[in-house]
Scaffold this motif. Sequence first.
Motif, short mmCIF file in Angstrom:
data_model
loop_
_atom_site.label_atom_id
_atom_site.label_comp_id
_atom_site.label_asym_id
_atom_site.label_seq_id
_atom_site.Cartn_x
_atom_site.Cartn_y
_atom_site.Cartn_z
N SER A 183 42.49 -46.27 -1.10
CA SER A 183 41.04 -46.04 -1.14
C SER A 183 40.45 -46.69 -2.37
CB SER A 183 40.74 -44.54 -1.16
OG SER A 183 41.26 -43.90 -0.01
N GLU A 194 40.57 -56.49 -3.26
CA GLU A 194 40.30 -56.66 -1.84
C GLU A 194 40.86 -57.96 -1.29
OE1 GLU A 194 36.05 -56.03 -1.92
OE2 GLU A 194 36.32 -53.98 -1.15
N ASP A 251 37.13 -46.33 -4.52
CA ASP A 251 36.02 -45.42 -4.74
C ASP A 251 35.02 -46.01 -5.73
OD1 ASP A 251 37.23 -43.61 -3.09
OD2 ASP A 251 37.93 -42.26 -4.69
N ALA A 298 38.80 -51.79 6.67
CA ALA A 298 38.39 -50.68 5.81
C ALA A 298 37.44 -49.76 6.57
CB ALA A 298 37.72 -51.20 4.55
N ARG A 299 37.59 -48.47 6.35
CA ARG A 299 36.67 -47.47 6.90
C ARG A 299 35.88 -46.88 5.75
NH1 ARG A 299 37.12 -41.89 7.75
NH2 ARG A 299 39.27 -41.99 6.98
N ARG A 300 34.55 -47.01 5.79
CA ARG A 300 33.72 -46.51 4.69
C ARG A 300 33.22 -45.10 5.02
NH1 ARG A 300 29.48 -49.89 1.18
NH2 ARG A 300 31.53 -50.53 0.40
N GLN A 322 31.19 -43.53 -2.64
CA GLN A 322 31.39 -44.34 -1.45
C GLN A 322 32.86 -44.77 -1.43
OE1 GLN A 322 29.38 -44.99 1.01
NE2 GLN A 322 27.40 -44.34 0.16
N ARG A 323 33.57 -44.34 -0.40
CA ARG A 323 35.03 -44.60 -0.32
C ARG A 323 35.34 -45.55 0.83
NH1 ARG A 323 39.74 -40.14 -0.79
NH2 ARG A 323 39.38 -40.74 -2.96
N ASP A 324 36.01 -46.66 0.48
CA ASP A 324 36.55 -47.58 1.49
C ASP A 324 38.05 -47.34 1.60
OD1 ASP A 324 34.03 -48.58 1.68
OD2 ASP A 324 34.47 -50.55 0.85
N THR A 325 38.49 -46.93 2.78
CA THR A 325 39.88 -46.53 2.97
C THR A 325 40.59 -47.47 3.94
OG1 THR A 325 39.37 -44.20 2.56
CG2 THR A 325 41.41 -44.67 3.73
N HIS A 327 31.09 -41.72 3.05
CA HIS A 327 30.37 -41.20 1.89
C HIS A 327 30.90 -39.79 1.60
CE1 HIS A 327 26.27 -39.80 0.06
NE2 HIS A 327 27.17 -40.09 -0.87
#
Length: 497
Positions: free
Chosen positions: A137, A18, A139, A28-30, A120-123, A32
């Motif tokens: 992403s 990060e 994960d 980042a867009r989180r 939980q995915r941060d994209t 689920h």
Amino acid sequence: METEIKLLLPPASRAAVEAHPLFAAAPARRVHNVSTYYDTPDLALWARGVALRVRRAGDNFVQTVKSAQGDGSFASRGEWEWPVASDALDPAAVEREPEARDLVGDDLARVTPVFTTDVQRDTRILTLDGKTTVEASIDAGEVRAGARSHALSEVELELKGGPAGPLLRLAAELARDAALRIGPDSKSERGYALLTDDLPPHRGAADIALPADVALRDAFPALVAASARDFAADLSPAARGDVEGVHRLRAAIRKLRTLFVLFAPHIDPAATATFNGELRDLGRVLGGGRDWDVFLTETLAAAEVELGGDAAGILRGAAERRRAEAHAAVTAAVEGPVPTALLLGLSAWTADAGWLKRDADGDARLLDLLPGLLDRLERKALKRGRHLRSLDVEDRHALRKSLKKLRYACEDVASLYGRGAVHRYVATIKKVLQDLGHLNDAAVTEERVGDLAPADDAALADPATALLAWNDKRRRGGERDLRRRWRKFRHADPFWG
């Protein structure tokens, strides 16, 4: 077609990823994500390398069919997906897509949920070199099958637009700086492993079908990609001590090294020297495990009638301990940084024309170049086998390696020639290789018996002597067969004219 790099992410390395400038600069867009995977009670889709899932991402639902077969690259898979109304499977959506329907077939009517992933995915959307768009992403979550679960933590880099080279170079940078490594198994494969306690079914070597007019600049990357896919596919089986996985991974290494030799007149020697050295060193570690596998599963099994069960059992017990040590070294090497660096480095190197020598004609038709390239390999093999009767163990091993290179090269370009002619020629090579393999096994058996140190262990002395006597008879028989089959190869007509 989906192009995606998956890197396993130790939780302690997340901060380093990060902090990378590209990640730090992109919001980042989180989301689920909960994905339900479907299969038949007998897991027919898994057996064919097909994954069928419905994913809930926030308030949206997407149904996906994936195939293990892509364009030959380790980073590509066939993928078809559609928005659906809920997390229940929508068979009609699959029926509307002919390629996906063909993959799933009549099994669609029998499928039920088999496992889930909860992540939980941060994209982030990254732009690389001003021309490549990547969805990155991170994960974190788990895969669940019944009462069992396994943690998931990984970085996925998916190509959304532009050339793949910048994506591959970013993956290599992250792997090096944040101690990440290639995750050769998809989430679905890890779910099935949890469900079955088994390895994924082996898909077979990558099928190479080159167009008749393929140019040099397109042929070499395609052949490297196919061998790299085979290499990646057997990392997990080899790490887990699977006998055939170790064997196939060694073969993939040899195939990659063969490509460097076959195309040597046209490719950058500095880069190939680096890749070749890393592949050679990894192959030697794998060879240690493979030698003990052959000793236990083939040599002792074949000699047991003559040795007797008690004597074979004494040798087997001592050899199993040595094999465990050798396979521990294999696991450490396969799970270390080298395979990841090789896969990403080779893929990035061949993503553009930088691998070509300055004076090489990348537009030259491969079919026009092959007679000269294949002649080089055949001449080397014939030269090494010229005085076959007087060759010592090392010379025979060198001959065997030359013939393997010739065989792999012929198989790689078989689609450009008549399959029958290629098959007949390669068959003569295989027969010689079979005899050379038996003789090599005999030589390795002598080394492995020496490693067991029968002189220091009285219980091993008599069984070892009996095995060496049996081994000597096997060696003499192999020498007679080799001379006859070598003559047939020497007089075989090369299919490339």
